[in-house]
Design an enzyme around this catalytic site. Structure first.
Site, PDB file in Angstrom:
ATOM      1  N   LEU A  37      25.913  75.735  16.810  1.00 32.02           N
ATOM      2  CA  LEU A  37      25.970  74.345  16.588  1.00 32.02           C
ATOM      3  C   LEU A  37      25.165  73.481  17.674  1.00 32.02           C
ATOM      4  O   LEU A  37      25.234  73.803  18.810  1.00 32.02           O
ATOM      5  CB  LEU A  37      27.379  73.832  16.813  1.00 32.02           C
ATOM      6  CG  LEU A  37      27.808  72.401  16.285  1.00 32.02           C
ATOM      7  CD1 LEU A  37      27.484  72.347  14.881  1.00 32.02           C
ATOM      8  CD2 LEU A  37      29.181  72.261  16.371  1.00 32.02           C
ATOM      9  N   ASP A  38      24.180  72.784  17.014  1.00 34.32           N
ATOM     10  CA  ASP A  38      23.140  72.014  17.949  1.00 34.32           C
ATOM     11  C   ASP A  38      23.658  71.406  18.843  1.00 34.32           C
ATOM     12  O   ASP A  38      24.720  70.766  18.849  1.00 34.32           O
ATOM     13  CB  ASP A  38      22.022  71.446  16.909  1.00 34.32           C
ATOM     14  CG  ASP A  38      21.464  72.094  15.968  1.00 34.32           C
ATOM     15  OD1 ASP A  38      21.053  73.333  16.242  1.00 34.32           O
ATOM     16  OD2 ASP A  38      20.737  71.805  14.819  1.00 34.32           O
ATOM     17  N   PRO A  39      22.742  70.988  20.034  1.00 35.05           N
ATOM     18  CA  PRO A  39      23.210  70.055  21.052  1.00 35.05           C
ATOM     19  C   PRO A  39      23.660  68.647  20.689  1.00 35.05           C
ATOM     20  O   PRO A  39      24.530  67.993  21.015  1.00 35.05           O
ATOM     21  CB  PRO A  39      22.146  70.114  21.917  1.00 35.05           C
ATOM     22  CG  PRO A  39      21.338  71.382  21.940  1.00 35.05           C
ATOM     23  CD  PRO A  39      21.711  71.716  20.234  1.00 35.05           C
ATOM     24  N   ARG A 174      19.949  69.910   8.963  1.00 34.47           N
ATOM     25  CA  ARG A 174      18.696  69.466   9.242  1.00 34.47           C
ATOM     26  C   ARG A 174      17.599  69.560   8.333  1.00 34.47           C
ATOM     27  O   ARG A 174      16.807  68.609   7.839  1.00 34.47           O
ATOM     28  CB  ARG A 174      18.020  69.904  10.655  1.00 34.47           C
ATOM     29  CG  ARG A 174      18.826  69.134  12.066  1.00 34.47           C
ATOM     30  CD  ARG A 174      18.280  70.043  13.270  1.00 34.47           C
ATOM     31  NE  ARG A 174      18.271  71.124  13.345  1.00 34.47           N
ATOM     32  CZ  ARG A 174      17.571  72.219  13.919  1.00 34.47           C
ATOM     33  NH1 ARG A 174      16.452  71.572  14.309  1.00 34.47           N
ATOM     34  NH2 ARG A 174      17.916  73.407  14.122  1.00 34.47           N
TER      35      ARG A 174
END
Length: 296
Positions: A37-39, A174
Site C-alpha cells: 500500500l503506497d505511503p 493510480r
C-alpha cells in the site's frame, strides 16, 4: 505466535515500515504483508505472523478502495507524491462525461503500471530506476475491475471524483486515475486512497499501530486471525492421524471425491488446527492431494 493481523496502515508510512514496527512490537522475526500500500494511501494492510507468512499467497485476491481522483493534473508518479507535469483548468468537465466513460474500465482490461511502482525490471524495482532518472518502458498487464461506484463529485477548475473501486489483485488505482484522465482528455492524478478491503479483511475490523502498541503494553490478547478463518474461502479437507503422518512427510495422498483445486488442510483431532495448504488434482482412480505448504 501464528496467524494474520488486519492492520490499518496510516498515511505516510510504507508497508515495509509497518512490517518493521509490528516485528518490534510483537518481538517476531517473521512478519510479512499481503500487498503493498503506497505511503500516501491508508487502510487495510493484511499481515501474517510466524509461519503464517507462508500462507499469504492464498489469501483472497479481491480488493476494494475509495479513491479521490483530481482532474486537470498530471504527475510522473500518477499521485500527488510525484513531480507535477501539467496543471490546468478543466472546469468544463462534467460528471455526466465521467459517468459515460467509466463503464469502459470494467471487466478485464489492459493496464500499464506507474513508473513509480514496486514491479521489478532486470532485478531492480521501477521506483528505484525512476528515482535514478532511468525511466523504463513498463509492460502492460491484464487486470480485472469488478465494480466502479461514484460516491461524490466536486466541480471546479480541477474537479474531484470520489470513486469506490472493487478489483482483483495487481490493479493499480493510480494507473486507473491516470487512464481515466487520459480518456477524458483532461489528465488526472490520484489525490487520496483508502483501501477498504484486502485479503478478505475489512477496514471496519482493522487495528491501528497505536492501538496495537496499547494492546501489547497492557498485555492484552493480540487480535490475530487464525488461518482457518482467514482462508475460509478455500474448501477444507480434514485428515485423520494416519493421514497426518503422511502429510507431514510431504507425501501425496490418493483420496476419493476431494474438491479439485487449492484446499485448506486441517486436523480432525481435537480443536481445529491448520496443517497447511494442498493442491488437489483428478486422477484415474480418484483425486490426489499434493502438499503445497506444510505447517508443523
Amino acid at each position: 505466535m501464528f496467524g494474520f493481523l488486519n492492520l490499518h496502515k496510516p498515511l505516510h508510512l510504507t508497508s515495509h515500515d509497518c512490517v518493521a514496527k509490528v516485528r518490534r512490537l510483537l518481538r517476531q522475526k517473521r512478519v510479512g504483508h499481503g500487498g503493498t500500500l503506497d505511503p500516501l494511501a491508508e487502510g487495510v494492510l493484511p499481515l501474517a505472523v510466524g509461519s503464517a507468512t507462508r500462507l499469504l499467497p492464498y489469501l483472497p485476491g479481491a480488493k476494494q478502495y475509495q479513491a479521490l481522483i483530481r482532474f486537470g493534473v498530471r504527475t510522473d508518479s500518477d499521485d500527488l507524491a510525484g513531480e507535477v507535469l501539467e496543471s490546468k483548468n478543466v472546469s468544463y468537465l462534467t460528471l455526466a462525461a465521467v459517468e459515460q466513460i467509466l463503464p469502459t474500465f470494467l471487466g478485464e482490461i489492459e493496464q500499464i503500471p506507474p513508473q513509480y511502482s514496486a514491479i521489478q525490471v532486470n532485478g531492480k524495482r521501477l521506483y528505484e530506476l525512476a528515482r535514478a532518472g532511468i525511466p523504463q518502458a513498463v509492460p502492460s498487464r491484464m487486470v480485472t475491475i469488478n465494480d466502479l461506484k461514484i460516491l461524490g463529485w466536486r466541480s471546479g477548475n480541477q474537479p474531484e471524483l470520489d470513486l469506490q473501486v472493487t478489483c482483483g489483485e495487481g490493479t493499480y488505482i493510480r494507473a486507473l486515475a491516470r487512464d481515466l484522465g487520459d480518456r477524458l482528455g483532461t489528465g488526472a492524478t490520484l489525490a487520496g486512497l483508502v483501501r477498504q478491503q484486502s485479503g478478505g479483511m475489512a477496514l471496519d475490523n482493522s487495528v491501528g499501530l497505536t492501538a496495537l502498541e496499547k494492546i501489547v503494553a497492557e498485555e492484552e490478547h493480540i487480535p490475530l486471525i487464525p488461518p482457518q478463518e482467514a482462508l475460509s474461502h478455500l474448501p477444507t479437507v480434514q485428515l485423520n492421524s494416519e493421514l497426518e503422518k503422511r502429510w507431514f512427510h510431504g507425501q501425496r495422498l490418493l483420496l476419493p471425491d476431494l474438491p479439485v483445486g487449492v484446499v485448506l488442510i486441517t486436523s480432525e483431532l481435537g480443536p481445529v488446527k491448520c496443517l497447511g495448504v494442498a493442491l488437489v488434482t483428478p486422477e484415474d482412480h480418484g483425486t490426489v492431494l499434493r502438499p503445497k505448504v506444510v505447517l508443523n
